[in-house]
Motif scaffolding. Structure first.
Motif, PDB file in Angstrom:
ATOM      1  N   PHE A  79      -6.734   3.198  47.050  1.00 23.54           N
ATOM      2  CA  PHE A  79      -8.040   3.807  46.841  1.00 23.54           C
ATOM      3  C   PHE A  79      -8.662   4.356  48.126  1.00 23.54           C
ATOM      4  O   PHE A  79      -9.453   5.292  48.062  1.00 23.54           O
ATOM      5  CB  PHE A  79      -8.990   2.793  46.178  1.00 23.54           C
ATOM      6  CG  PHE A  79      -8.603   2.510  44.753  1.00 23.54           C
ATOM      7  CD1 PHE A  79      -8.953   3.386  43.736  1.00 23.54           C
ATOM      8  CD2 PHE A  79      -7.859   1.389  44.425  1.00 23.54           C
ATOM      9  CE1 PHE A  79      -8.582   3.136  42.416  1.00 23.54           C
ATOM     10  CE2 PHE A  79      -7.486   1.137  43.104  1.00 23.54           C
ATOM     11  CZ  PHE A  79      -7.849   2.014  42.101  1.00 23.54           C
ATOM     12  N   VAL A  81      -7.435   6.133  50.476  1.00 25.23           N
ATOM     13  CA  VAL A  81      -7.057   7.505  50.871  1.00 25.23           C
ATOM     14  C   VAL A  81      -7.275   8.509  49.726  1.00 25.23           C
ATOM     15  O   VAL A  81      -6.845   9.658  49.832  1.00 25.23           O
ATOM     16  CB  VAL A  81      -5.588   7.575  51.372  1.00 25.23           C
ATOM     17  CG1 VAL A  81      -5.392   6.751  52.615  1.00 25.23           C
ATOM     18  CG2 VAL A  81      -4.603   7.182  50.290  1.00 25.23           C
ATOM     19  N   ALA A  82      -7.976   8.077  48.664  1.00 29.16           N
ATOM     20  CA  ALA A  82      -8.191   8.998  47.530  1.00 29.16           C
ATOM     21  C   ALA A  82      -8.972  10.235  47.971  1.00 29.16           C
ATOM     22  O   ALA A  82      -8.696  11.354  47.528  1.00 29.16           O
ATOM     23  CB  ALA A  82      -8.915   8.274  46.399  1.00 29.16           C
ATOM     24  N   LEU A  85      -6.734  12.612  49.972  1.00 28.45           N
ATOM     25  CA  LEU A  85      -5.857  13.370  49.071  1.00 28.45           C
ATOM     26  C   LEU A  85      -6.632  14.487  48.375  1.00 28.45           C
ATOM     27  O   LEU A  85      -6.128  15.597  48.221  1.00 28.45           O
ATOM     28  CB  LEU A  85      -5.236  12.439  48.023  1.00 28.45           C
ATOM     29  CG  LEU A  85      -4.199  11.440  48.529  1.00 28.45           C
ATOM     30  CD1 LEU A  85      -3.847  10.427  47.441  1.00 28.45           C
ATOM     31  CD2 LEU A  85      -2.934  12.154  48.977  1.00 28.45           C
TER      32      LEU A  85
ATOM     33  N   PHE B  22      -8.044  11.265  37.731  1.00 28.97           N
ATOM     34  CA  PHE B  22      -9.470  11.360  37.404  1.00 28.97           C
ATOM     35  C   PHE B  22      -9.683  11.910  35.994  1.00 28.97           C
ATOM     36  O   PHE B  22     -10.669  11.586  35.339  1.00 28.97           O
ATOM     37  CB  PHE B  22     -10.187  12.197  38.463  1.00 28.97           C
ATOM     38  CG  PHE B  22     -10.093  11.586  39.826  1.00 28.97           C
ATOM     39  CD1 PHE B  22     -10.943  10.565  40.207  1.00 28.97           C
ATOM     40  CD2 PHE B  22      -9.101  11.981  40.716  1.00 28.97           C
ATOM     41  CE1 PHE B  22     -10.826   9.963  41.451  1.00 28.97           C
ATOM     42  CE2 PHE B  22      -8.976  11.398  41.961  1.00 28.97           C
ATOM     43  CZ  PHE B  22      -9.841  10.372  42.326  1.00 28.97           C
ATOM     44  N   VAL B 270       2.029   6.765  52.949  1.00 23.50           N
ATOM     45  CA  VAL B 270       0.783   6.300  52.321  1.00 23.50           C
ATOM     46  C   VAL B 270       0.279   7.334  51.316  1.00 23.50           C
ATOM     47  O   VAL B 270      -0.091   6.987  50.189  1.00 23.50           O
ATOM     48  CB  VAL B 270      -0.288   6.040  53.411  1.00 23.50           C
ATOM     49  CG1 VAL B 270      -1.673   5.890  52.792  1.00 23.50           C
ATOM     50  CG2 VAL B 270       0.064   4.794  54.205  1.00 23.50           C
ATOM     51  N   MET B 271       0.303   8.608  51.710  1.00 21.68           N
ATOM     52  CA  MET B 271      -0.247   9.645  50.830  1.00 21.68           C
ATOM     53  C   MET B 271       0.597   9.794  49.558  1.00 21.68           C
ATOM     54  O   MET B 271       0.063   9.929  48.457  1.00 21.68           O
ATOM     55  CB  MET B 271      -0.342  10.995  51.565  1.00 21.68           C
ATOM     56  CG  MET B 271      -1.253  10.946  52.780  1.00 21.68           C
ATOM     57  SD  MET B 271      -2.851  10.168  52.420  1.00 21.68           S
ATOM     58  CE  MET B 271      -3.355   9.684  54.076  1.00 21.68           C
ATOM     59  N   ALA B 274      -0.047   6.610  47.464  1.00 26.66           N
ATOM     60  CA  ALA B 274      -1.380   6.560  46.846  1.00 26.66           C
ATOM     61  C   ALA B 274      -1.485   7.549  45.698  1.00 26.66           C
ATOM     62  O   ALA B 274      -2.114   7.249  44.671  1.00 26.66           O
ATOM     63  CB  ALA B 274      -2.452   6.851  47.902  1.00 26.66           C
ATOM     64  N   ILE B 278      -2.530   5.724  42.211  1.00 29.22           N
ATOM     65  CA  ILE B 278      -3.849   5.933  41.593  1.00 29.22           C
ATOM     66  C   ILE B 278      -3.669   6.408  40.142  1.00 29.22           C
ATOM     67  O   ILE B 278      -4.467   6.067  39.260  1.00 29.22           O
ATOM     68  CB  ILE B 278      -4.732   6.887  42.439  1.00 29.22           C
ATOM     69  CG1 ILE B 278      -6.194   6.734  42.029  1.00 29.22           C
ATOM     70  CG2 ILE B 278      -4.272   8.319  42.369  1.00 29.22           C
ATOM     71  CD1 ILE B 278      -7.193   7.266  43.030  1.00 29.22           C
TER      72      ILE B 278
END
Lengths: 177, 424
Positions: A79, A81-82, A85, B22, B270-271, B274, B278
């Motif tokens: 969360f 690095v959301a 991104l 989202f 990491v990117m 993530a 998510i």
């Protein structure tokens, strides 16, 4: 079509968004901090897992907290690095609509998408604050980390993403992508 | 009704370019608010989706893949494979598949494979006279081997969602991954048999020996990963950590990775992690809502009222997953579909490990098909070949991929033989 930068491109300065006015350096610092915290958390995961292997083959005894801390690190990493991104269009999204729209239409859709992300994140910040309050006083079983801390980092991540999403359409110049 | 509105909202938001995570979280949040769930329940469920020990293997295997790319492993494997089969007609086709198999032991993501290997293989093939569509089509199809051969990110996610052993699923995926490679090699053979001009390199034992030494370090990675897991030395997560350290050490030894590169490698990892996790968190919340609304039971009732035949069910699952995988990102597709389909599959007596292999194969083929086709778009981006040409190039290779899918679906022993052999 699924859009996401390739592994080689992700996280580099190439394709980084430019911001109007004095906001640019501030956003850059936030981005650097997010990436640095993410890298630190990944390092923590790697070290914790290796530690677990080492203690198993040595007479050091069981360190049950290493597994728990590694799991929490991954949750925080996800969360925190959301926003980074989002700022670099590196969240996975479906860009099929771009083929049917003019450049102006595409910009409007991007602004709409960012505003939706901002609204969703604000909702989850509200959720996060409620959860932090509800979990106050409870600690994790092994590492004894407060549960409020567990949900604090995702809440901060959502807040940073919300800020990026809501100011982006107004202060962000067109990126090089 | 509420659920239908939520589903429509997700589709509309996805269509309007809202990032997948989202687009799922937004309507889910509205559902929680509308059904008066306690404050914080949405974040708690989403967080639980990623707060999982087996999933810790995801960032570590991504780290292995990113480190392997930076260490120039693809080039070394390419040189070795070319030295081995260069004399054969259509050799670069086999090299392409061989490098994908070799690299698949270090990377569990089709998109990363397509990006990392496509940029090496496609230009090399075009330079030696291979048609662009064939080169890019084969590169796309062979990148599907990466997420099937262990270490596989979708396998880790499936194991976490289905609560099965990651090691067993890794073992079960080995034979299907090799079957994919063989099926693609047969396709290359058929295509190349009348193309004498595609016999390029002379065979040289000295070159073979030299390139073998250069690639031997990388070729030890499967020994560490699968050997460690099957030998009972490490869990998959621990094997991932050890392989990551090993790959970084190789980079330092090869002098392709320097200490100052570490931050970039970790940041890229990491990117990538993530962006996957998510979606996983959001999909977990959606799965929780679907379970709360008893969607799995409704779907099960509908299927059992339609058929009680295992073969028909498996065919239906394949058609559904191929279509679902073609329109939605694999991690979401996996997290949403598995809790619904797996209990029904188990009612039909299908082994959950075998079912996992079927699900992953389907969703990886979906990465090659329109309209989403993630691999296709990555390949177009790294090679500069138009998207329509990449789709046309990939389409003939869907036949061997679907043929393997059918064989693996209806011959469960192919998947279950290795796990039972090593008692997993």
């Amino acid at each position: 079509m699924v859009e996401q930068e390739t592994v080689a491109e992700a996280g580099t300065t190439e394709g980084a968004p430019a911001y109007r006015g004095r906001l640019g350096p501030v956003v850059r610092v936030i981005e650097y901090a997010e990436a640095a915290i993410g890298a630190l958390l990944l390092t923590a995961i790697l070290v914790m897992i290796l530690a677990q292997v080492i203690v198993r083959v040595t007479p050091l005894g069981g360190w049950v907290w290493t597994g728990e801390l590694a799991r929490f690190s991954m949750l925080w990493l996800t969360f925190i690095v959301a926003g980074y991104l989002l700022g670099r269009d590196q969240h996975v999204s479906i860009s099929i609509i771009d083929h049917f729209l003019s450049a102006r239409g595409q910009r409007m859709v991007k602004v709409f998408a960012q505003l939706v992300v901002g609204a969703v994140c604000l909702g989850f910040v509200y959720e996060g604050v409620g959860l932090i309050e509800a979990q106050a006083g409870i600690r994790s079983s092994a590492a004894r980390i407060p549960n409020s801390m567990l949900y604090l980092v995702p809440t901060i991540g959502f807040a940073l993403t919300a800020v990026r999403a809501l100011i982006g359409p107004f202060v962000r110049k067109e990126s090089s992508r | 009704m509420t659920l239908a509105i939520m589903g429509i909202a997700i589709v509309v938001l996805l269509f309007f370019r809202v990032p997948i995570a989202f687009a799922i979280l937004g309507p889910c949040y509205c559902y929680l608010w509308y059904t008066e769930q306690s404050l914080g329940s949405g974040l708690r469920v989403a967080a639980q989706g990623v707060n999982s020990w087996p999933l810790l293997a995801v960032p570590l295997f991504v780290l292995v893949g990113v480190s392997a790319t930076r260490a120039g492993i693809a080039d070394r494997l390419f040189d070795f494979a070319l030295a081995m089969v260069g004399r054969v007609r259509g050799s670069l086709g086999y090299v392409n598949i061989g490098v994908s198999v070799g690299f698949s032991w270090m990377s569990g993501s089709a998109l990363a494979d397509a990006a990392g290997l496509g940029s090496v293989e496609v230009p090399a093939m075009r330079k030696r006279g291979y048609p662009a569509r064939f080169a890019v089509g084969l590169s796309g199809a062979s990148s599907a081997i990466g997420p099937i051969m262990p270490p596989s990110i979708p396998a880790i996610v499936y194991a976490a969602v289905a609560v099965v052993s990651t090691g067993a699923l890794f073992a079960a995926s080995v034979v299907p991954a090799f079957l994919l490679a063989i099926a693609l090699a047969i396709t290359v053979y058929i295509w190349a048999r009348k193309r004498e001009e595609l016999r390029t390199e002379r065979f040289s034992m000295a070159v073979l020996g030299r390139t073998f030494v250069r690639a031997s370090g990388a070729m030890l990675t499967p020994v560490i990963i699968l050997g460690g897991i099957l030998g009972g030395l490490f869990t998959p997560t621990e094997a991932a950590a050890i392989a990551a350290v090993y790959m970084l050490l190789l980079g330092f030894i090869y002098r392709t990775v320097k200490p100052r590169d570490l931050f970039g490698i970790f940041r890229d990892t990491v990117m990538t992690t993530a962006s996957i996790m998510i979606i996983l968190a959001a999909s977990t919340l959606l799965g929780w809502i679907l379970a709360r609304e008893q969607v799995p039971q409704t779907v099960a009732d509908a299927i059992f009222s339609f058929t009680d035949n295992k073969v028909v069910f498996l065919l239906l699952v394949n058609v559904f997953l191929l279509l679902f995988g073609a329109i939605i990102e694999p991690t979401s597709a996996l997290v949403i579909s598995v809790p619904i389909l797996l209990p029904i599959a188990m009612e039909f007596g299908i082994d959950p490990i075998h079912f996992g292999v079927i699900v992953i194969l389907n969703l990886m083929i979906g990465l090659l098909t329109p309209p989403m086709g993630g691999v296709v778009f990555v390949l177009s981006s790294v090679t500069g070949i138009p998207i329509a040409d990449v789709f046309r190039g990939v389409s003939p290779f869907l036949i061997p991929l679907i043929a393997v899918l059918m064989v693996v679906t209806f011959v469960p022993e192919l998947a279950l033989w290795l796990p039972s052999l090593v008692n997993l």
